[in-house]
Enzyme design. Structure first.
Site, short mmCIF file in Angstrom:
data_model
loop_
_atom_site.label_atom_id
_atom_site.label_comp_id
_atom_site.label_asym_id
_atom_site.label_seq_id
_atom_site.Cartn_x
_atom_site.Cartn_y
_atom_site.Cartn_z
N SER A 90 -9.51 1.71 3.01
CA SER A 90 -8.69 2.51 2.13
C SER A 90 -7.63 1.69 1.39
O SER A 90 -6.99 2.20 0.48
CB SER A 90 -7.99 3.61 2.93
OG SER A 90 -7.14 3.03 3.91
N LYS B 173 0.86 -1.19 0.00
CA LYS B 173 0.00 0.00 0.00
C LYS B 173 0.90 1.24 0.00
O LYS B 173 1.91 1.26 0.72
CB LYS B 173 -0.89 -0.02 1.24
CG LYS B 173 -1.91 1.13 1.32
CD LYS B 173 -2.76 0.99 2.57
CE LYS B 173 -3.84 2.04 2.66
NZ LYS B 173 -4.70 1.87 3.86
N SER C 80 -9.62 -0.73 7.24
CA SER C 80 -9.10 -0.53 5.89
C SER C 80 -8.38 -1.71 5.28
O SER C 80 -8.04 -1.67 4.10
CB SER C 80 -8.19 0.69 5.85
OG SER C 80 -8.96 1.86 5.92
#
Lengths: 478, 486
Positions: free
Chosen positions: B155, B80, B179
């Protein structure tokens, strides 16, 4: 007209003597090429995290104990949020609700006798970077200082101090304590000790406090003293003329000896404090505190008493020699090496202090070492150099760092040769026959004049004992 | 082998270790897959092709030299883009860090590299990990591999989509309020949020420090366990990382669930939760009971306040964590400015997106002197109550079981104008972050052709029991074997 008195409080910031910074491994040192001692942590790079320096915490515990504070078992760190270009994270890690030390005091001597200045809190935080305003009109930031461990010592409110003299005594004592316990080098000119007095005046006998102002940018004890004197007089003047003191931050102009408005209309800054989530709360257990307490060095008051006792120094000398740990250590080494504590003390309080002051040097940076001083005292005791020669040699040692023995050799040995001394004496008698007559007529006060003339002629090298002997022999012969 | 990208990390790692497949072939297979699949998905913000091939060659050399570098050697991973990578830009999905190249690796990135994984690239995410749909990325949204018209969740939507679309066998995400788990559920993969403190946060660009945790997104529970083995453990650079031994999590998967006591909190089976979703959760609980676990319904009364408290604490910390983006030292600086305050203002105005600005404003307000007690302190009190609820529940139960997301993936832009509806997407996952406990999401069914997740929550540092139940469930079902229609 009422008489007025001041109420003075003080915030002191002391940079702590640790090898590394507060929350990272960068070296903690003064100055240096800008931005050579910084890393992702102390420049607040994304993803970086603080890791607490345990030594810094111990230093503050040490200071808290020396200042008679209670040590909070559950101290923790908070974030103090504000924007400034020298503040890399946009917040400073500090302590707000639960500082390490609370409710202490420091004893000072005043004209009216001993007094306690109460201390509200002693806490730990990180220092910020430093803005450099360039000639081009641009500004740059140096982060070498960013993250340096900083201790803040705040006096209790309502304030206990009343005069500039007391404020100076408090600062002097505080610096002595901090340097004694080894947590700070106490150097104001390098910014490692910074203080901001705040003060208000009120009619003597009134219960409330007047509006206070805070003085910033003071970088010497003398400036603190003068700043407080000036500000006290200014505020009294404002009140006497029927005006009102404005609550503001004032700067100090050392050249003019005046304070001036820096920021007026003080509004309570909104720091949005909250507990620092990247650090676990401190757990200061009894055992840790005890360990630190047991290892505490002698404090200045105790050292002063011991100097009077052990070295038979007059109290004022002991006082002067315990203003900083470095001074006291210097003295003890010189006293023990030379075996003549009194003489060592006199030289330190006299010539050494004068030379340090005049050159703006700290004793730790002095080229004259305790061994140098002891050597010089030994040369005097052996009669190799005179007191007068010693003065010159001491100044040269101070300037060059060359040892007393080397300087004495270079200057040539002390002259004890009777013939040479007698010759200088004859010159002096020939120059002032009338004074010689008076001496021989019984005016013994004139003896010093001739000794002085011989010393002068010999450029200080004549052995004073020998001069006196030759002089007496000549008088008897006359 | 044409289908390397369909293999799990475990299987691929075994082939590489046995030298049936080279690390380079594996890397090339996934790079090729990214080329084909990613234009329609946009899971990646940066593909590190050169790095990947060079690192794969190094692994191949080590294997050739007779080294046995472990089960993940040569296995490609995606990170990420809130995890710092030395020399590789790390944007956090934000304009303000568009050109930021960190001079250091996040500890998790370094640990994955140390076990020989190959970095494929940086995965898309909501800006600074704020969001539940990956629509808040400054570089455009990621699409759900099961339906490109739908969001992948957020996210860590890029990480979840990359794994679901077979663009990477393993991705790391971060989980502040769900997330990792919520996008895992919406993309039909496994997402594990470890206990707070189990994995170092060094190099994770902070959103809300007291809630953030790094964890894996994988296609199987075993791969999640393998990845956790690689990244867990004390890090001297993160003082909130726990100094506890790291058990072998893959070993833990094998144990039986017989006798495990499961609590099923009623608060997660009504209200905002779709009745079909609730029904599937009950079915999943039945499956675990068939394997020998015992289950009963229970209650966590404080979780009803969780959303409100979370949306005070997380923005409060974010408002402080994001203060460093002022244009002074790195990242973007506005060209138009007057004075240093003006410069910071313009930079922040131009650099941050709306969601980030909104949270900074909320957080600033909640921490301000007049409102601290009413908001921040109160929210912390709620947090304490939530923790107590869990403590009490874990006196009776080994694990708690809930849905991961109250609904299946919603359509892109569907909730863009309804911030509350958007935030409700995290309602099932938030409590684990507030309590700091571990939680995992595993695929547990499909609704309208879209995947759904089952969430299992455990005691702090009891990832072994968590993985054991998740693995048992996975073995008893085949939801995780389905592939998106790509």
């Amino acid at each position: 007209m009422p008489e007025y008195e001041a109420a003075i409080g003080m915030e002191v910031h002391a940079e702590l003597l640790t090898g590394s910074k507060m929350f990272c491994g960068c070296r903690n040192a003064f100055g240096g090429e800008p931005n050579t001692r910084c890393c992702p942590v102390c420049t607040g790079m994304p993803g970086s995290l603080p890791v607490m320096n345990r030594r810094a915490v111990e230093h503050v515990i040490r200071a808290a104990l020396a200042l008679n504070c209670r040590v909070s078992p559950d101290a923790r760190f908070d974030r103090k949020n504000y924007f400034y270009p020298d503040l890399p994270k946009g917040f400073q890690i500090s302590q707000y609700e639960r500082p390490i030390g609370i409710e202490g005091w420091l004893g000072i001597d005043t004209e009216a006798g001993p007094k306690r200045v109460r201390i509200r809190r002693v806490h730990l935080e990180e220092d910020t970077g430093k803005l450099l305003h360039l000639a081009t009109g641009e500004s740059a930031v140096d982060f070498n200082r960013s993250g340096v461990p900083l201790m803040e010592i705040v006096t209790e409110f309502p304030p206990d101090m009343r005069t500039a003299e007391e404020a100076r005594a408090y600062l002097t004592k505080l610096r002595a304590v901090l340097t004694y316990i080894g947590v700070s080098d106490g150097k104001m000119e390098e910014g490692s000790l910074r203080c901001e007095p705040n003060l208000s005046v009120r009619p003597v006998g009134s219960a409330g406090l007047g509006t206070k102002t805070e003085i910033k940018n003071l970088n010497s004890f003398r400036a603190v003293y003068r700043g407080i004197e000036y500000e006290t007089a200014r505020q009294i003047g404002v009140l006497r003329s029927g005006g009102a003191v404005a609550q503001e931050t004032r700067g100090w102009d050392d050249a003019r000896g005046q304070t001036f408005t820096q920021r007026s209309k003080e509004v309570e800054q909104e720091y949005r404090y909250f507990p620092e989530p990247d650090l676990v709360p401190l757990q200061i257990d009894e055992e840790w505190v005890d360990r630190i307490r047991r290892a505490m060095p002698e404090l200045p008051d105790a050292a002063r008493a011991r100097f009077v006792e052990q070295y038979e120094l007059p109290p004022h000398a002991a006082d002067a020699l315990t203003q900083t740990r470095a001074t006291a250590d210097f003295f003890e080494e010189a006293a023990l090496t030379s075996g003549d504590p009194r003489a060592a003390a006199n030289w330190m309080i006299g010539d050494l202090a004068r030379l340090l002051n005049a050159s703006g040097t700290e004793i730790t940076d002095s080229r004259v070492s305790p061994r140098h001083l002891a050597d010089m005292l030994a040369l005097m005791a052996e009669g190799v150099i005179s007191g007068k020669m010693a003065k010159g040699i001491f100044e040269e040692m101070f300037a060059t760092g060359v040892s007393a023995r080397a300087l004495a050799d270079r200057a040539g040995p002390q002259v004890s040769d009777t013939a040479a001394i007698a010759a200088w004496l004859e010159e002096a008698i020939a120059a002032e026959p009338r004074v010689w007559q008076e001496l021989c007529g019984g005016d013994t006060r004139k003896q010093g004049y001739f000794v002085g003339q011989v010393m002068k002629a010999s450029r200080g090298k004549a052995n004073p004992a020998e001069v006196n002997r030759v002089l007496r022999a000549r008088m008897e012969g006359a | 082998m044409a289908d390397l990208h369909n293999l799990t990390a475990r299987a691929l790692g075994a082939l590489i270790a046995g030298r049936q497949v080279s690390a380079r072939e594996a890397a090339e297979a996934f790079l090729a897959r990214i080329e084909v699949a990613d234009p329609g998905i946009h899971a990646f913000l940066t593909v590190t092709r050169e790095h990947a091939l060079a690192d794969a060659a190094a692994i191949d050399a080590r294997l050739k030299a007779g080294e046995r570098p472990g089960p993940l050697a040569g296995v490609p991973v995606a990170l990420k883009d809130v995890l710092c990578t030395r020399g590789i830009r790390t944007t956090c999905g934000s304009r303000i860090l568009e050109r930021f190249v960190p001079p250091y690796d996040a500890t998790v990135a370094a640990r994955l590299a140390a076990v020989g994984t190959i970095l494929l690239g940086k995965a898309n995410c909501d800006e600074f990990a704020m969001g539940s749909s990956t629509e808040n990325s400054a570089f455009g949204p990621t699409r759900n591999p099961w339906d490109p018209e739908r969001v992948p969740g957020g996210s860590s939507g890029g990480s979840a989509a990359a794994v679901a679309a077979r663009e990477a066998p393993i991705a790391l995400g971060t989980d502040t309020g769900g997330s990792i788990r919520q996008p895992a559920a919406l993309c039909g993969v496994v997402g594990l949020k470890p206990t707070y403190g189990r994995v170092s946060r060094w190099g994770l660009v902070a959103y809300a420090s007291s809630l953030d945790q790094v964890g894996p997104l994988t296609r199987t529970v075993e791969d999640a366990a393998l990845t956790l083995n690689a990244i867990a453990g004390r890090d001297p650079l993160d003082s909130t990382s726990a100094d506890l031994p790291v058990p072998d999590y893959t070993q833990a998967c094998r144990a039986e669930v017989r006798g495990l006591r499961l609590g099923v909190p009623s608060e997660f089976l009504g209200g905002e939760v779709d009745p079909t979703v609730a029904g599937m959760t009950r079915q999943a609980v039945d499956t675990l009971c068939e394997a020998g676990a015992e289950a009963e319904e229970c209650s966590l009364p404080s979780v009803t306040h969780c959303l409100a408290a979370y949306y005070i604490i997380a923005p409060a910390e974010a408002s402080s964590n994001l203060a460093r983006y002022d244009g002074v030292r790195y990242g973007m600086r506005s060209r138009e400015h007057a004075g240093h305050i003006g410069m910071a203002e313009r930079t922040r105005d131009e650099g941050f997106g709306d969601e980030v600005k909104q949270r900074i404003m909320i957080g600033t307000y909640a921490l301000s002197a007049g409102y601290y007690d009413a908001y921040y302190r109160r929210a912390q009190q709620v947090r304490t109550l939530i923790r107590r609820d869990f403590d009490r529940a874990f006196e009776r139960y080994d694990l708690l079981v809930t849905p991961t997301s109250p609904t299946v993936a919603f359509r892109l832009a569907e909730r863009a104008d309804d911030p509350l509806a958007m935030k409700l997407a995290d309602i099932c996952t938030l409590p684990a972050n507030m309590a700091g406990i571990p939680a995992i999401s595993v695929p547990c069914g499909f609704l309208e052709g879209l995947p759904l997740g089952l969430q299992i929550l455990g005691k702090a540092f009891d990832e072994p029991t968590l993985l054991r139940a998740a693995y048992t469930y996975e073995q008893a079902t085949d939801w995780h074997r389905r592939r998106p229609p790509l």
